[in-house]
Design a protein around this motif. Sequence first.
Motif, PDB file in Angstrom:
ATOM      1  N   MET A   1       0.755  -1.193   0.186  1.00 25.05           N
ATOM      2  CA  MET A   1       0.072   0.433  -0.049  1.00 25.05           C
ATOM      3  C   MET A   1       1.190   1.285   0.079  1.00 25.05           C
ATOM      4  N   LYS A   2       1.659   1.337   0.576  1.00 21.85           N
ATOM      5  CA  LYS A   2       3.049   2.499   0.651  1.00 21.85           C
ATOM      6  C   LYS A   2       3.671   2.478  -0.391  1.00 21.85           C
ATOM      7  N   LYS A   3       3.962   1.464  -0.751  1.00 24.03           N
ATOM      8  CA  LYS A   3       4.647   1.525  -2.270  1.00 24.03           C
ATOM      9  C   LYS A   3       3.429   2.422  -3.625  1.00 24.03           C
ATOM     10  N   ASN A   4       2.151   1.567  -3.499  1.00 25.15           N
ATOM     11  CA  ASN A   4       1.775   2.463  -4.321  1.00 25.15           C
ATOM     12  C   ASN A   4       1.346   3.402  -4.327  1.00 25.15           C
ATOM     13  N   PHE A   5       1.418   3.706  -2.707  1.00 28.10           N
ATOM     14  CA  PHE A   5       1.291   5.750  -2.187  1.00 28.10           C
ATOM     15  C   PHE A   5       2.559   6.616  -3.416  1.00 28.10           C
ATOM     16  N   VAL A   6       3.886   5.815  -2.517  1.00 27.59           N
ATOM     17  CA  VAL A   6       5.320   6.335  -3.025  1.00 27.59           C
ATOM     18  C   VAL A   6       4.867   6.836  -4.815  1.00 27.59           C
ATOM     19  N   LEU A   7       4.530   5.404  -5.432  1.00 25.94           N
ATOM     20  CA  LEU A   7       4.628   5.240  -7.189  1.00 25.94           C
ATOM     21  C   LEU A   7       3.374   6.735  -7.526  1.00 25.94           C
ATOM     22  N   ALA A   8       2.329   6.437  -7.157  1.00 28.31           N
ATOM     23  CA  ALA A   8       0.812   7.327  -6.966  1.00 28.31           C
ATOM     24  C   ALA A   8       1.887   8.954  -7.195  1.00 28.31           C
ATOM     25  N   THR A   9       2.174   9.460  -6.022  1.00 25.28           N
ATOM     26  CA  THR A   9       2.740  10.397  -6.004  1.00 25.28           C
ATOM     27  C   THR A   9       3.922  11.013  -6.810  1.00 25.28           C
ATOM     28  N   LEU A  10       4.976  10.179  -7.417  1.00 31.23           N
ATOM     29  CA  LEU A  10       5.635  11.082  -7.886  1.00 31.23           C
ATOM     30  C   LEU A  10       5.668  10.434  -9.408  1.00 31.23           C
ATOM     31  N   LEU A  11       4.102   9.577  -9.664  1.00 25.30           N
ATOM     32  CA  LEU A  11       3.492   9.899 -11.193  1.00 25.30           C
ATOM     33  C   LEU A  11       3.175  11.408 -11.253  1.00 25.30           C
ATOM     34  N   LEU A  12       2.389  11.590 -10.587  1.00 24.12           N
ATOM     35  CA  LEU A  12       1.429  12.715 -10.149  1.00 24.12           C
ATOM     36  C   LEU A  12       2.085  13.871  -9.948  1.00 24.12           C
ATOM     37  N   GLY A  13       3.143  14.023  -9.193  1.00 19.33           N
ATOM     38  CA  GLY A  13       4.783  15.007  -9.595  1.00 19.33           C
ATOM     39  C   GLY A  13       4.764  15.006 -10.609  1.00 19.33           C
ATOM     40  N   ILE A  14       5.334  14.240 -11.576  1.00 21.84           N
ATOM     41  CA  ILE A  14       6.038  14.581 -13.093  1.00 21.84           C
ATOM     42  C   ILE A  14       5.089  14.879 -14.284  1.00 21.84           C
ATOM     43  N   LEU A  15       3.131  14.726 -14.024  1.00 19.46           N
ATOM     44  CA  LEU A  15       2.534  15.041 -14.705  1.00 19.46           C
ATOM     45  C   LEU A  15       2.008  16.331 -14.574  1.00 19.46           C
ATOM     46  N   LEU A  16       2.224  16.778 -13.207  1.00 16.83           N
ATOM     47  CA  LEU A  16       1.417  18.275 -12.524  1.00 16.83           C
ATOM     48  C   LEU A  16       2.911  18.761 -13.478  1.00 16.83           C
ATOM     49  N   ASN A  17       3.899  18.398 -13.323  1.00 12.13           N
ATOM     50  CA  ASN A  17       5.141  19.276 -13.996  1.00 12.13           C
ATOM     51  C   ASN A  17       5.289  19.594 -14.801  1.00 12.13           C
ATOM     52  N   GLY A  18       4.693  18.435 -15.758  1.00  9.15           N
ATOM     53  CA  GLY A  18       4.883  18.702 -17.150  1.00  9.15           C
ATOM     54  C   GLY A  18       3.095  19.883 -18.150  1.00  9.15           C
ATOM     55  N   TRP A  19       2.440  19.664 -17.356  1.00  6.75           N
ATOM     56  CA  TRP A  19       1.003  19.998 -17.505  1.00  6.75           C
ATOM     57  C   TRP A  19       1.576  22.211 -16.396  1.00  6.75           C
ATOM     58  N   ALA A  20       2.610  21.986 -15.921  1.00  3.20           N
ATOM     59  CA  ALA A  20       2.272  23.758 -15.919  1.00  3.20           C
ATOM     60  C   ALA A  20       3.354  24.159 -16.869  1.00  3.20           C
ATOM     61  N   ILE A  21       4.830  23.303 -17.175  1.00  2.00           N
ATOM     62  CA  ILE A  21       5.468  23.591 -17.874  1.00  2.00           C
ATOM     63  C   ILE A  21       4.404  24.103 -19.060  1.00  2.00           C
ATOM     64  N   ALA A  22       3.497  23.400 -20.388  1.00  2.00           N
ATOM     65  CA  ALA A  22       2.971  23.706 -20.694  1.00  2.00           C
ATOM     66  C   ALA A  22       1.459  25.032 -20.409  1.00  2.00           C
ATOM     67  N   PHE A  23       1.000  24.593 -19.153  1.00  2.00           N
ATOM     68  CA  PHE A  23       0.047  25.587 -18.858  1.00  2.00           C
ATOM     69  C   PHE A  23       0.386  27.326 -18.683  1.00  2.00           C
ATOM     70  N   LEU A  24       1.463  26.995 -18.229  1.00  2.00           N
ATOM     71  CA  LEU A  24       2.358  29.094 -17.937  1.00  2.00           C
ATOM     72  C   LEU A  24       2.726  29.515 -18.897  1.00  2.00           C
ATOM     73  N   GLU A  25       3.060  28.803 -20.412  1.00  2.00           N
ATOM     74  CA  GLU A  25       3.814  28.918 -21.296  1.00  2.00           C
ATOM     75  C   GLU A  25       4.943  29.942 -21.312  1.00  2.00           C
ATOM     76  N   LEU A  26       5.639  29.514 -20.056  1.00  2.00           N
ATOM     77  CA  LEU A  26       6.654  29.607 -19.561  1.00  2.00           C
ATOM     78  C   LEU A  26       7.854  29.802 -20.563  1.00  2.00           C
ATOM     79  N   PRO A  27       8.487  31.060 -20.985  1.00  5.29           N
ATOM     80  CA  PRO A  27       9.861  31.021 -21.577  1.00  5.29           C
ATOM     81  C   PRO A  27      10.480  29.562 -21.624  1.00  5.29           C
ATOM     82  N   PHE A  28      10.419  29.560 -23.714  1.00  6.06           N
ATOM     83  CA  PHE A  28      11.114  28.375 -23.918  1.00  6.06           C
ATOM     84  C   PHE A  28      10.724  26.900 -23.548  1.00  6.06           C
ATOM     85  N   TYR A  29       9.428  27.538 -22.887  1.00  4.82           N
ATOM     86  CA  TYR A  29       8.394  25.942 -23.043  1.00  4.82           C
ATOM     87  C   TYR A  29       8.303  24.381 -23.762  1.00  4.82           C
ATOM     88  N   GLN A  30       7.940  25.178 -24.476  1.00  5.89           N
ATOM     89  CA  GLN A  30       8.234  24.141 -25.681  1.00  5.89           C
ATOM     90  C   GLN A  30       9.459  23.355 -25.890  1.00  5.89           C
TER      91      GLN A  30
END
Length: 253
Positions: free
Chosen positions: A1-30
Amino acid sequence: MKKNFVLATLLLGILLNGWAIAFLELPFYQTVLVLAAISILVMTAVQERFIFLYAITVALSYGVFLTIYAFVNQQSSQMQLQYMYGHLLLTSSLLLYWILMNVIKKIGYENNDLKHEVRLLQKYKGVTKLLTLPEFHEQAQWLLKSKERNKEEAWFVKISITSPNNRVKVNLQEEMERLALQSIRQKFDLATGDMGAIYLLLKNTHSEGVQIVLDRFREKVQTEINLSDSPYATAIEQVTDVEHLAGLMGKPL
């Protein structure tokens, strides 16, 4: 259970980072998105000891590029701040993916260890029900100690399958393991097997008794396998102790 939570948290963190890069359209975001995607592929392919080095190298190189670009073009403090946000998102994505790979690798190692422990706990192998090598080792230790205490003899027999064809050898292995098990005394003798060989340890017997077992085995092979040429060769030797047995088997016990 703990391992699943850790994996889900890491995957969510990576996806949120990707979404933030695209959504905020910061310089050189592409460029950042492409660099992150390529880095994930590269980090998956490179050797383990180079993954963290690669992630840090990419993050530092991109940071140096932004610093030089901002200095050459005399960017405003607000723009430099946006550069920092983009660099931070890229760096965190790479580090989160590096951590995710380490967690997955650790889970893989743990699964391999569990499978190894299960194999060690198993007493019998396959459909032939011969002893597994670890179980053969455990019982052989007890058998040889009992042999010394009671001043008895113990004999080792190695049956080597001589067929050069691997497919034929696999089929012969299973059939001859079954016949070998039928040829020994079930509650006294031990039998195990490895690819291309069957090992017997015969307790409280003598050379004549070993020959009786081999004759019984040969008759069964001739009756049930019925090949024109004998498909196996045998080696026989009296066993003194566990180390001697290990040397005869060619395996550490």
